[in-house]
Design an enzyme around this catalytic site. Structure first.
Site, mmCIF file in Angstrom:
data_model
loop_
_atom_site.group_PDB
_atom_site.id
_atom_site.type_symbol
_atom_site.label_atom_id
_atom_site.label_comp_id
_atom_site.label_asym_id
_atom_site.label_seq_id
_atom_site.Cartn_x
_atom_site.Cartn_y
_atom_site.Cartn_z
ATOM 1 N N HIS A 1 0.843 -1.212 0.000
ATOM 2 C CA HIS A 1 0.000 0.000 0.000
ATOM 3 C C HIS A 1 0.872 1.254 0.000
ATOM 4 C CE1 HIS A 1 -3.037 -2.652 2.350
ATOM 5 N NE2 HIS A 1 -3.523 -2.522 1.138
ATOM 6 N N LYS B 1 -16.846 -6.791 7.286
ATOM 7 C CA LYS B 1 -15.554 -7.464 7.096
ATOM 8 C C LYS B 1 -14.870 -7.849 8.418
ATOM 9 C CE LYS B 1 -13.386 -6.669 2.644
ATOM 10 N NZ LYS B 1 -12.221 -6.070 1.966
ATOM 11 N N ARG C 1 -2.204 -6.395 -8.126
ATOM 12 C CA ARG C 1 -1.084 -7.269 -7.762
ATOM 13 C C ARG C 1 -0.892 -8.377 -8.784
ATOM 14 N NH1 ARG C 1 -3.290 -7.968 -1.811
ATOM 15 N NH2 ARG C 1 -5.136 -7.624 -3.065
ATOM 16 N N SER D 1 -2.789 -7.702 3.346
ATOM 17 C CA SER D 1 -3.020 -7.478 4.780
ATOM 18 C C SER D 1 -3.340 -8.803 5.471
ATOM 19 C CB SER D 1 -4.180 -6.500 4.981
ATOM 20 O OG SER D 1 -3.880 -5.250 4.409
HETATM 21 P P1 ADP Z 1 -9.775 -3.862 -0.233
HETATM 22 O O1 ADP Z 1 -10.510 -4.403 0.926
HETATM 23 O O2 ADP Z 1 -10.477 -2.733 -0.930
HETATM 24 O O3 ADP Z 1 -9.218 -4.873 -1.197
HETATM 25 P P2 ADP Z 1 -7.074 -3.470 0.659
HETATM 26 O O4 ADP Z 1 -6.681 -2.647 1.833
HETATM 27 O O5 ADP Z 1 -6.812 -4.945 0.731
HETATM 28 O O6 ADP Z 1 -8.564 -3.106 0.438
HETATM 29 O O7 ADP Z 1 -6.387 -2.903 -0.654
HETATM 30 C C1 ADP Z 1 -6.559 -1.583 -1.076
HETATM 31 C C2 ADP Z 1 -5.921 -1.408 -2.441
HETATM 32 O O8 ADP Z 1 -4.531 -1.643 -2.356
HETATM 33 C C3 ADP Z 1 -6.432 -2.351 -3.527
HETATM 34 O O9 ADP Z 1 -6.424 -1.651 -4.756
HETATM 35 C C4 ADP Z 1 -5.414 -3.450 -3.537
HETATM 36 O O10 ADP Z 1 -5.346 -4.105 -4.804
HETATM 37 C C5 ADP Z 1 -4.158 -2.652 -3.273
HETATM 38 N N1 ADP Z 1 -3.114 -3.464 -2.667
HETATM 39 C C6 ADP Z 1 -3.227 -4.370 -1.669
HETATM 40 N N2 ADP Z 1 -2.053 -4.961 -1.402
HETATM 41 C C7 ADP Z 1 -1.163 -4.433 -2.272
HETATM 42 C C8 ADP Z 1 0.224 -4.647 -2.537
HETATM 43 N N3 ADP Z 1 0.926 -5.567 -1.879
HETATM 44 N N4 ADP Z 1 0.797 -3.909 -3.494
HETATM 45 C C9 ADP Z 1 0.076 -3.005 -4.184
HETATM 46 N N5 ADP Z 1 -1.220 -2.773 -4.021
HETATM 47 C C10 ADP Z 1 -1.847 -3.472 -3.078
#
Ligand code: ADP
Length: 159
Positions: free
Chosen positions: A17, A41, A90, A128
């Site tokens: 992120h 969630k 990803r 996460s």
């Molecule tokens: P959500 O519940 O909306 O998927 P996340 O917090 O898991 O929320 O992810 C938010 C955004 O960050 C999404 O666009 C996701 O694809 C991106 N994201 C999550 N992990 C990574 C990572 N390791 N590298 C780049 N982008 C990521």
């Protein structure tokens, strides 16, 4: 002024992120990170805790602002006069859901576009959920999250 919204759960914010946030902050005048307040969630961290952690890890990026939101993403985008939604991609597994969301949002809000940034290869496997699993198993998460986040996870899981 070009304003982007980067929405997500950020439970917790990972290096993946942070890489997207850092790169987005170089493209736009202002980046608003929208932390989703989604009770369905059942997150590990409350929305307030997630906002605080994001504030801490982005403190050196002056054009990045953190807000929480519930309800529809496009309403949040419009309230903030933003023109772009940023999402990270990803792997191919992210694609179908992201495409569906982007297309639906575009029908509902034709003036808003979704911009996808491909993940830094260093973090393409990172999520996460994986970080939470490793932390719960008392594994070392130093390579995956900011030290401040690692400390908050230790406190949350082990007191
Ligand atoms: P959500 O519940 O909306 O998927 P996340 O917090 O898991 O929320 O992810 C938010 C955004 O960050 C999404 O666009 C996701 O694809 C991106 N994201 C999550 N992990 C990574 C990572 N390791 N590298 C780049 N982008 C990521």
């Amino acid at each position: 002024m070009k304003i982007a919204v980067y929405p997500g759960s950020f439970d917790p914010v990972t290096m993946g992120h942070m890489d997207i946030i850092q790169r987005t902050s170089q493209i736009f005048d202002k980046v608003i990170i929208g932390v989703l307040n989604n009770r369905a969630k059942s997150p590990l961290f409350s929305v307030e805790e997630r906002v605080k952690m994001l504030e801490e890890v982005t403190s050196e990026l002056p054009n990045v602002e953190i807000q929480s939101f519930g309800g529809l993403l496009i309403d949040f985008v419009r309230q903030n006069q933003a023109q772009i939604i940023v999402r990270g991609l990803r792997a191919i597994t992210d694609f179908e859901y992201e495409l569906q969301m982007a297309q639906t949002n575009r029908v509902m809000a034709p003036e808003v576009d979704t911009l996808f940034l491909t993940t830094n290869l260093r973090y393409s496997y990172l999520s996460s959920s994986i970080v939470k699993e490793i932390a719960a198993g008392k594994g070392d998460i130093a390579a995956f999250v900011h030290p401040h986040v690692a400390e908050q996870m230790r406190r949350k899981l082990f007191g």
